[in-house]
Design an enzyme around this catalytic site. Structure first.
Site, short mmCIF file in Angstrom:
data_model
loop_
_atom_site.label_atom_id
_atom_site.label_comp_id
_atom_site.label_asym_id
_atom_site.label_seq_id
_atom_site.Cartn_x
_atom_site.Cartn_y
_atom_site.Cartn_z
N TRP A 174 -4.95 7.54 6.48
CA TRP A 174 -5.76 7.25 5.29
C TRP A 174 -7.25 7.28 5.61
O TRP A 174 -8.05 7.76 4.83
CB TRP A 174 -5.35 5.92 4.66
CG TRP A 174 -3.96 5.95 4.14
CD1 TRP A 174 -2.91 5.16 4.53
CD2 TRP A 174 -3.42 6.83 3.13
NE1 TRP A 174 -1.78 5.50 3.83
CE2 TRP A 174 -2.06 6.52 2.98
CE3 TRP A 174 -3.96 7.86 2.36
CZ2 TRP A 174 -1.24 7.19 2.06
CZ3 TRP A 174 -3.14 8.54 1.45
CH2 TRP A 174 -1.80 8.19 1.32
N ASP A 214 -11.23 0.13 2.97
CA ASP A 214 -10.00 0.36 2.21
C ASP A 214 -9.03 -0.74 2.64
O ASP A 214 -8.62 -0.79 3.80
CB ASP A 214 -9.46 1.75 2.58
CG ASP A 214 -8.10 2.05 1.95
OD1 ASP A 214 -7.52 1.16 1.29
OD2 ASP A 214 -7.61 3.18 2.15
N LYS A 252 0.42 -1.52 -3.24
CA LYS A 252 0.97 -1.98 -1.98
C LYS A 252 1.26 -3.48 -2.04
O LYS A 252 2.37 -3.90 -1.83
CB LYS A 252 0.01 -1.68 -0.82
CG LYS A 252 -0.46 -0.24 -0.74
CD LYS A 252 0.66 0.73 -0.34
CE LYS A 252 0.38 2.17 -0.70
NZ LYS A 252 -0.69 2.81 0.06
C1 LIG Z 1 -1.32 4.09 0.07
C2 LIG Z 1 -2.66 4.08 0.65
C3 LIG Z 1 -3.67 4.93 0.18
C4 LIG Z 1 -3.43 5.97 -0.89
O1 LIG Z 1 -3.27 5.36 -2.10
P1 LIG Z 1 -3.15 6.19 -3.46
O2 LIG Z 1 -3.29 5.11 -4.48
O3 LIG Z 1 -1.80 6.82 -3.44
O4 LIG Z 1 -4.23 7.18 -3.50
C5 LIG Z 1 -4.92 4.83 0.75
N1 LIG Z 1 -5.17 3.94 1.71
C6 LIG Z 1 -4.23 3.10 2.18
C7 LIG Z 1 -4.58 2.12 3.25
C8 LIG Z 1 -2.95 3.15 1.65
O5 LIG Z 1 -2.01 2.31 2.14
#
Ligand SMILES: *Cc1c(COP(=O)(O)O)cnc(C)c1O
Length: 360
Positions: free
Chosen positions: A101, A171, A195
C-alpha cells in the site's frame, strides 16, 4: 447458518450489536418512515447522523479544533493521488516503503512531483519496519508519507518516524481506532473504513487546517480538492450516507466500550493469545520481526504450501473464514480487528493446536 468467525482483512467483521441495530432501523429510521439509504443527504435526520458521527470521532480520537474531519469516497487508493495534489507545493515528497500500500501510494505520487523512497523494507519482503529515527528527509519535502499498519505483511510502526519537522501523512486504514493516537503528530491521518470501522465506500481524512487551501496542483479535480470537501462539511455532493451512518454506530459502540484506551487493551490481549501460540508452535510460524508485529493483521505459515491449503480448508469447514494469506504472500493471515471477539481468537488457537497435533 449462523455467523462465522470472519478473519477477513477487509471488508471485515463489524460489531454484531451495530449490525442488529441497523437491521432494526432498516425500514423506519427513528420514525422517519424510511431507511437511511432512502433519505436525502440534506435532510434533518441525516444532518444529525453525520454531525454526531463527526463529534463522536472527535471525542474518541481527541481531535483538536484545528483539524477537519472529512468523510470521502474513492477508497484509500484515491487518496494516493489526492494527497500529492493538495500538498505538493514544492513538488517534493518523501515516502517510506513498508509494503504494497505504501508502494502504490509512492508510485501514484510520482505522477505529480519528485518522490523519494527514503527507506524501505522490500529487501526482506516487508517483514519489518525500517529504523526511522534519522532518515535523509529532503530539505524541501512537502510531507513524509507512511502506511502505519501494513495490512498485507502484518507490521506496524511502534514509534512514528522522525520527520525532522516535515508534515507527516499516514494511511491508517487497517489500524484506525485500534488504539489511542496523538493527532497533533500528523498533518493528515486517513483511512478506508472497511478494515476496522465500517462498510466499504467511506474514507475518513483528518486534516490539519493549514494544509487545506486553494493552492493545489493545477488540474486537481474539484472533488479531490480538500478545500471543496472542507468548505461543504463533506456534503459537496452526495456522500456515502449509509456507510457514514454505520461508522457513526461503530463510534458509539467504541465509546460505550470505554474508548480507545480500552480497545487497545482488548486488542493487545487478543493479539497476545495468537502470537504466544505462534511463538511456541512447531508447525505455525509468524512471518514478521517481533518488535514490529501488528495488533490487527497476523500472518503466519507452516512452511509447506499444501499444509497451508489444508489448514485454510479445514478452518473454513470449522467456521473460521478468510484465513488465506494475501495472494502475493501466501500462507495464512488472521485479521483480528476491533470487532473480532476474544473468543474468536481463543477458538482459532484451539483449532490450530488440534490441527498441529493431528498433522504432526
Ligand atoms: C485496504 C488498504 C488500502 C486500499 O484501500 P481501498 O479502499 O481499497 O482503496 C490502502 N491502504 C491500506 C493500509 C489498506 O489496508
Amino acid at each position: 447458518m449462523g455467523r462465522v468467525y470472519n478473519f477477513s482483512a477487509g471488508p471485515a467483521v463489524l460489531p454484531e450489536e451495530v449490525l442488529k441495530e441497523a437491521a432494526e432501523e432498516m425500514l423506519d429510521y427513528k420514525g422517519t418512515g424510511m431507511s437511511v439509504m432512502e433519505m436525502s443527504h440534506r435532510s434533518k435526520a441525516f444532518d444529525t447522523i453525520i454531525k454526531e458521527a463527526e463529534q463522536d470521532l472527535r471525542d474518541l480520537m481527541n481531535i483538536p479544533e484545528n483539524y477537519k474531519v472529512l468523510f470521502l469516497q474513492g477508497g484509500a487508493s484515491q487518496q494516493f493521488a489526492a494527497i500529492p495534489m493538495n500538498l505538493m507545493k514544492n513538488k517534493v515528497a518523501d515516502y517510506i516503503i513498508t509494503g504494497q500500500w505504501a508502494k502504490k501510494a509512492y508510485q501514484e505520487a510520482q505522477k505529480y512531483g519528485k518522490v523519494n523512497a527514503i527507506a524501505s523494507s522490500e529487501d526482506e519482503t516487508y517483514s519489518y519496519i525500517p529504523d526511522c529515527s534519522d532518515l535523509p528527509i529532503s530539505e524541501d519535502a512537502d510531507y513524509v508519507y507512511i502506511c502505519e499498519n501494513n495490512t498485507i505483511y502484518g507490521t506496524k510502526y511502534k514509534t512514528l518516524p522522525n520527520t525532522k519537522g516535515k508534515t507527516l501523512v499516514a494511511d491508517v486504514s487497517s489500524c484506525f481506532l485500534s488504539e489511542p493516537v496523538d493527532v497533533t503528530k500528523y498533518g493528515i491521518i486517513y483511512g478506508g473504513v472497511q478494515k476496522n470501522v465500517g462498510p466499504a465506500g467511506v474514507v475518513i481524512a483528518i486534516i490539519r487546517e493549514d494544509l487545506i487551501s486553494d493552492d493545489v496542483l493545477e488540474g486537481t479535480p474539484t472533488m479531490l480538492k480538500y478545500k471543496t470537501q472542507a468548505d461543504n462539511d463533506s456534503l459537496y455532493n452526495t456522500p456515502p450516507c449509509y456507510g457514514i451512518y454505520i461508522c457513526g454506530k461503530v463510534f458509539k459502540w467504541l465509546k460505550n466500550m470505554g474508548g480507545l484506551e480500552v480497545m487497545k487493551q482488548k486488542n493487545e490481549e487478543k493479539a497476545k493469545i495468537l502470537y504466544d501460540f505462534l511463538d511456541q508452535s512447531k508447525m505455525f510460524k509468524g512471518t514478521v520481526r517481533k518488535e514490529d508485529r501488528s495488533l490487527m493483521n497476523v500472518p503466519f505459515v507452516t512452511g509447506d504450501k499444501d499444509l497451508d491449503a489444508k489448514f485454510v480448508a479445514e478452518a473454513k469447514e470449522a467456521g473460521f473464514e478468510n484465513l488465506k494469506g494475501h495472494r502475493t504472500v501466501g500462507g495464512m493471515r488472521a485479521s483480528i480487528y476491533n470487532a473480532m471477539p476474544k473468543e474468536g481468537v481463543e477458538k482459532l488457537v484451539a483449532f490450530m493446536k488440534e490441527f498441529e497435533e493431528k498433522n504432526a
